[in-house]
Each structure stands twice: as structure tokens, then as C-alpha cells.
Motif scaffolding. Structure first.
Motif, short mmCIF file in Angstrom:
data_model
loop_
_atom_site.label_atom_id
_atom_site.label_comp_id
_atom_site.label_asym_id
_atom_site.label_seq_id
_atom_site.Cartn_x
_atom_site.Cartn_y
_atom_site.Cartn_z
N UNK A 149 9.46 5.28 55.74
CA UNK A 149 9.54 5.28 57.20
C UNK A 149 8.14 5.25 57.81
N UNK A 150 7.22 6.00 57.22
CA UNK A 150 5.83 6.02 57.69
C UNK A 150 5.18 4.65 57.52
N UNK A 151 5.44 4.02 56.36
CA UNK A 151 4.88 2.69 56.11
C UNK A 151 5.49 1.66 57.04
N UNK B 154 -8.68 -8.10 70.74
CA UNK B 154 -10.10 -7.78 70.59
C UNK B 154 -10.42 -6.33 70.97
N UNK B 155 -9.51 -5.70 71.68
CA UNK B 155 -9.70 -4.29 72.04
C UNK B 155 -9.04 -3.35 71.04
N UNK B 156 -8.50 -3.90 69.95
CA UNK B 156 -7.85 -3.08 68.93
C UNK B 156 -8.86 -2.19 68.22
N UNK B 157 -8.49 -0.93 68.04
CA UNK B 157 -9.33 -0.02 67.27
C UNK B 157 -8.95 -0.21 65.79
N UNK B 158 -9.55 -1.22 65.18
CA UNK B 158 -9.23 -1.58 63.80
C UNK B 158 -9.57 -0.45 62.84
N UNK B 159 -10.69 0.22 63.09
CA UNK B 159 -11.11 1.30 62.20
C UNK B 159 -10.09 2.44 62.18
N UNK B 160 -9.55 2.79 63.34
CA UNK B 160 -8.56 3.87 63.41
C UNK B 160 -7.28 3.47 62.70
N UNK B 161 -6.86 2.23 62.89
CA UNK B 161 -5.65 1.76 62.20
C UNK B 161 -5.88 1.70 60.70
N UNK B 162 -7.04 1.22 60.29
CA UNK B 162 -7.35 1.13 58.86
C UNK B 162 -7.34 2.51 58.20
N UNK B 163 -7.80 3.51 58.92
CA UNK B 163 -7.81 4.87 58.38
C UNK B 163 -6.39 5.34 58.05
N UNK B 164 -5.45 5.01 58.93
CA UNK B 164 -4.06 5.38 58.68
C UNK B 164 -3.49 4.62 57.49
N UNK B 165 -3.81 3.33 57.42
CA UNK B 165 -3.34 2.50 56.31
C UNK B 165 -3.93 2.99 54.98
N UNK C 295 -0.47 -7.07 54.24
CA UNK C 295 -0.18 -7.49 52.86
C UNK C 295 -0.06 -6.28 51.94
N UNK C 296 -1.01 -5.38 52.05
CA UNK C 296 -1.01 -4.18 51.21
C UNK C 296 0.14 -3.24 51.59
N UNK C 297 0.43 -3.13 52.88
CA UNK C 297 1.50 -2.25 53.33
C UNK C 297 2.86 -2.71 52.82
#
Length: 274
Positions: free
Chosen positions: A136-138, A157-168, A120-122
Motif C-alpha cells: 500500500x505504501x509503495x 519543474x517545481x517538484x521537490x525531487x530530493x524529498x520524493x527520492x528520499x521516500x522512495x 521503474x524501481x518501485x
């Protein structure tokens, strides 16, 4: 891909982030931990159905939520995670007909909820950016989001949500600083709890992550104001123009107090309980 085609795809994604309770098996009423003090019917452990959840997955008191001051229920929005995860079950049924899969289903719902919220934010960040490299990055992050939520439940369930959130978060911080009209004061208070801000000019202000519970924003000027992650529970936004405010979510609007004269961004809907 042409810019027009990209915009059409992003529009389709935006629609998928809107809740559709008719296609959900009542996940928010079962999977989540709830507290009565937060405006829910009871203190409820995660994985336990709400006592008002009917066999058809509808709420037995939905038309009386406002009357009974169920602010937690009225404010909640899953960003379309409920229907997406329900549809993932497909022929495998749901948490009732396939109880051995219930825990996996509930956990998947909480992960997809987080990913959809970031999507939503992206989407708004993409629309706000005027830099092609940044867009392009977004776009890459949006595509990654769609790929993550398209996976099977066990893979999600194996998604590294924290790592993805850091990029976002990195992208959102860039966009937030670019769209700010007023220079950000890093030492400025983010505590507006119960404060009277009515009628004041806050165009371009940074309210991101601000505590704005019960703040009075009636009639305030909020063009370009950034509400990313702000807590707007019981905030008074009656007679207020939020149509050009940034990073608002349906959940924030649902939890605030508005009226027929409150103006909202086009992607948000006026809550029926106002």
C-alpha cells in the motif's frame, strides 16, 4: 481496487517506461551534457543538438554506433521520459519549432527521467513485497509519481525531487534487506572493478551501488542478486542467467557485454549490438 486491476495498471505503467523514440523529438540527443570520453560523438553542452541528429529527430549513425564504439549512446535509456515530455508539448510544437520553450522542455525531460527511473524501481519493489501494508505504501508512491509527471511542465519543474527520492529510497532499502538471501556485510567492498567473478555463486548477493565496470560475471549464478544502481559498464555477462536478478534496468544491460545466451528478466530486451 482489486489486486488484479492494480496489477493491470502497474503493467500499463511498466510499458510506458519503455522507450519509444518514434514519439520523441530527440531529447536525449539535445538536452544532455555529453563527453566524448564517455562514448558519445563529441563533448557537447546541455541544450546543444548532437551533430548526428537529423531534422526528423533520428540518429544519422544509429546503425553504426557499435562499429564506432559509441558506448554512451548505446547504453543510454530514458525510461520513456523522452516520449512523455515530447507529447506534453502537444500543439506547442517541439524545441525546434518553439525555441522559446526549449530550455523548459529540456529541464522537464531531466526531471521526468529521474521520476520514471524511480517508478521503474518501485514497480519491481511492489512485485517483490509480500506485505500488504508495505504494498500500500509503495502503491501510494507510484500514484504520486504518476501525478507528478502528469502535471504541466512548469509544475514539474517545481517538484521537490530530493524529498520524493528520499521516500522512495526508504522503501527500496526495506525491500532490498527483505529479499537478500545472504546476510549483508556493511563493511563489504562494493568495488568489483575488472574483477574475475566468472562461474561463482552469488545468489542473493547485494551488488547495489557496486562498481562493476569490466567485471567478468560470465556463467556466474545470480539468482536473487540485487543490482540496484550498480555500474555494469563493459561487465561481461555472456552466457549468464540474469533472469531472476533484481532491480536491473535496460540502461545497465545496454552498457554491459552480453550474447545470445545471456538470459534477462522478462521486462528487459536484448540489445541489438550484442
Amino acid at each position: 481496487m482489486t489486486n488484479r486491476k492494480m496489477m493491470d495498471q502497474l503493467a500499463d505503467l511498466q510499458k510506458s517506461l519503455n522507450i519509444d523514440c518514434e514519439k520523441c523529438c530527440g531529447l536525449c540527443c539535445v538536452a544532455l551534457y555529453c563527453m566524448k570520453t564517455d562514448g558519445f560523438p563529441d563533448n557537447k553542452a546541455a541544450g546543444v543538438p548532437c551533430r548526428y541528429l537529423r531534422s526528423d529527430f533520428r540518429c544519422d549513425i544509429h546503425d553504426r554506433l557499435a562499429e564506432q564504439k559509441m558506448k554512451g549512446c548505446l547504453g543510454y535509456d530514458c525510461f520513456g521520459a523522452g516520449q512523455k515530455v515530447t507529447q506534453k508539448m502537444g500543439k506547442n510544437g517541439n524545441w525546434k519549432t518553439n525555441p522559446q520553450k526549449a530550455k523548459e522542455l529540456f529541464q522537464t525531460f531531466t526531471v521526468v527521467f529521474q521520476l520514471h527511473q524511480m517508478a521503474w524501481y518501485l514497480l519491481e519493489a511492489w512485485a517483490l513485497s509480500s506485505d500488504q501494508k508495505q504494498q500500500t505504501e509503495i502503491t501510494a508512491l507510484i500514484v504520486e509519481n504518476e501525478q507528478l509527471t502528469a502535471k504541466a511542465a512548469d509544475a514539474i519543474l517545481n517538484t521537490d525531487v530530493a524529498a520524493y527520492r528520499e521516500k522512495v529510497n526508504g522503501v527500496l532499502k526495506q525491500i532490498s534487506s527483505q529479499v537478500a538471501v545472504m546476510s549483508a556485510d556493511k563493511k563489504a567492498s562494493k568495488n568489483f572493478l575488472g574483477k574475475n567473478l566468472s562461474g561463482k555463486n552469488f545468489d542473493g548477493s547485494d551488488f547495489s551501488m557496486a562498481l562493476m565496470i569490466a567485471a567478468n560475471l560470465e556463467g556466474a549464478s545470480l539468482c536473487g542478486s540485487n543490482f540496484l544502481g550498480a555500474d555494469l559498464r563493459d561487465a561481461n555477462i555472456k552466457n549468464t542467467d540474469l533472469s531472476k536478478s533484481l532491480f536491473l534496468t535496460q540502461m545497465q544491460i545496454n552498457a554491459a557485454s552480453g550474447n545470445s545466451k545471456t538470459k534477462l528478466p522478462k521486462k528487459l530486451v536484448r540489445p541489438s549490438h550484442w
